[in-house]
Each structure stands twice: as C-alpha cells, then as structure tokens.
Motif scaffolding. Structure first.
Motif, mmCIF file in Angstrom:
data_model
loop_
_atom_site.group_PDB
_atom_site.id
_atom_site.type_symbol
_atom_site.label_atom_id
_atom_site.label_comp_id
_atom_site.label_asym_id
_atom_site.label_seq_id
_atom_site.Cartn_x
_atom_site.Cartn_y
_atom_site.Cartn_z
ATOM 1 N N ALA A 40 1.546 15.123 10.221
ATOM 2 C CA ALA A 40 1.284 14.677 11.585
ATOM 3 C C ALA A 40 1.185 13.150 11.701
ATOM 4 O O ALA A 40 0.966 12.624 12.786
ATOM 5 C CB ALA A 40 -0.006 15.314 12.097
ATOM 6 N N ARG A 41 1.369 12.449 10.604
ATOM 7 C CA ARG A 41 1.233 10.983 10.613
ATOM 8 C C ARG A 41 2.553 10.287 10.928
ATOM 9 O O ARG A 41 3.016 9.405 10.223
ATOM 10 C CB ARG A 41 0.699 10.495 9.272
ATOM 11 N N THR A 42 3.155 10.667 12.040
ATOM 12 C CA THR A 42 4.470 10.130 12.390
ATOM 13 C C THR A 42 4.427 8.629 12.667
ATOM 14 O O THR A 42 5.357 7.909 12.302
ATOM 15 C CB THR A 42 5.044 10.870 13.619
ATOM 16 N N GLU A 43 3.361 8.148 13.282
ATOM 17 C CA GLU A 43 3.262 6.723 13.582
ATOM 18 C C GLU A 43 3.173 5.894 12.301
ATOM 19 O O GLU A 43 3.825 4.861 12.168
ATOM 20 C CB GLU A 43 2.050 6.450 14.482
ATOM 21 N N VAL A 44 2.384 6.359 11.339
ATOM 22 C CA VAL A 44 2.254 5.657 10.058
ATOM 23 C C VAL A 44 3.599 5.646 9.333
ATOM 24 O O VAL A 44 4.016 4.628 8.779
ATOM 25 C CB VAL A 44 1.169 6.304 9.170
ATOM 26 N N GLY A 49 7.081 3.653 6.408
ATOM 27 C CA GLY A 49 8.051 4.418 5.629
ATOM 28 C C GLY A 49 7.431 5.497 4.761
ATOM 29 O O GLY A 49 8.125 6.184 4.027
ATOM 30 N N GLN A 50 6.108 5.652 4.840
ATOM 31 C CA GLN A 50 5.409 6.690 4.071
ATOM 32 C C GLN A 50 4.207 7.161 4.897
ATOM 33 O O GLN A 50 3.940 6.612 5.944
ATOM 34 C CB GLN A 50 5.005 6.154 2.700
ATOM 35 N N THR A 51 3.513 8.189 4.409
ATOM 36 C CA THR A 51 2.425 8.762 5.217
ATOM 37 C C THR A 51 1.038 8.489 4.653
ATOM 38 O O THR A 51 0.049 8.953 5.192
ATOM 39 C CB THR A 51 2.609 10.288 5.366
ATOM 40 N N GLY A 52 0.956 7.756 3.562
ATOM 41 C CA GLY A 52 -0.347 7.442 2.978
ATOM 42 C C GLY A 52 -1.074 6.359 3.769
ATOM 43 O O GLY A 52 -0.463 5.584 4.495
ATOM 44 N N VAL A 53 -2.386 6.336 3.639
ATOM 45 C CA VAL A 53 -3.200 5.295 4.246
ATOM 46 C C VAL A 53 -4.077 4.685 3.167
ATOM 47 O O VAL A 53 -4.309 5.328 2.139
ATOM 48 C CB VAL A 53 -4.072 5.847 5.408
ATOM 49 N N PRO A 54 -4.532 3.483 3.328
ATOM 50 C CA PRO A 54 -4.439 2.636 4.515
ATOM 51 C C PRO A 54 -3.085 1.940 4.625
ATOM 52 O O PRO A 54 -2.358 1.794 3.648
ATOM 53 C CB PRO A 54 -5.536 1.594 4.265
ATOM 54 N N VAL A 55 -2.793 1.500 5.854
ATOM 55 C CA VAL A 55 -1.611 0.690 6.139
ATOM 56 C C VAL A 55 -2.065 -0.456 7.042
ATOM 57 O O VAL A 55 -2.757 -0.232 8.040
ATOM 58 C CB VAL A 55 -0.507 1.515 6.840
#
Length: 82
Positions: A40-44, A49-55
């Motif tokens: 669900a992390r489409t904005e990130v 270019g990936q779904t991990g956080v933090p960004v």
C-alpha cells in the motif's frame, strides 16, 4: 529553514533513528505516516523506487527520495550539521 519531508512508520526503529537526528540538529520537517503494508506504500515507491522507510525528501538540495537511515543521517549531518 529547510523544506524537509520524512516518510515514516510509527514504531519503526530506523525511522526513530532519523527523527532523533532531525531533532538533534534542530531541523523542522513534515512527517508523512505510511501504511504498514508494503503493497500500500505507492507514494513511497513513486518517490524512492522502493517501499522501505524511512525516506527523506529535501527539494532544496535536490534529494527526491533518499532511503536508508544511515545514509539519511550522514546526509543530514553533512548538510545541516554545525
């Protein structure tokens, strides 16, 4: 004042590491809470270019989506440290 944005997840130890550095340096930032589900992390994903956080996003310095807490903290120290 820098225009910083941080994409983070509550309870994420890597995110906490970055927020601690931001606080230590006295930097203001806009926090964006991301969904727990990676899918669900489409904005990130769009930003980094990936779904991990933090960004981290720092438009003032051309940073459009920096992942990895250690890299972010090093960048913050080099860019905004005393």
């Amino acid at each position: 004042m820098p225009n910083l944005e941080l994409y983070e997840l509550k309870g994420c130890p890597f995110c906490a590491k970055v927020t601690s550095k931001l606080d230590e340096l006295g930097l203001e930032y806009e926090s964006h809470s991301v969904p727990r589900s990676h899918s669900a992390r489409t904005e990130v994903k769009k930003i980094s270019g990936q779904t991990g956080v933090p960004v981290l996003v720092d438009e003032e310095h051309g940073v459009e989506g920096m992942p990895e807490s250690d890299d972010i903290n090093e960048y913050l120290e080099e860019t905004y440290g005393a």
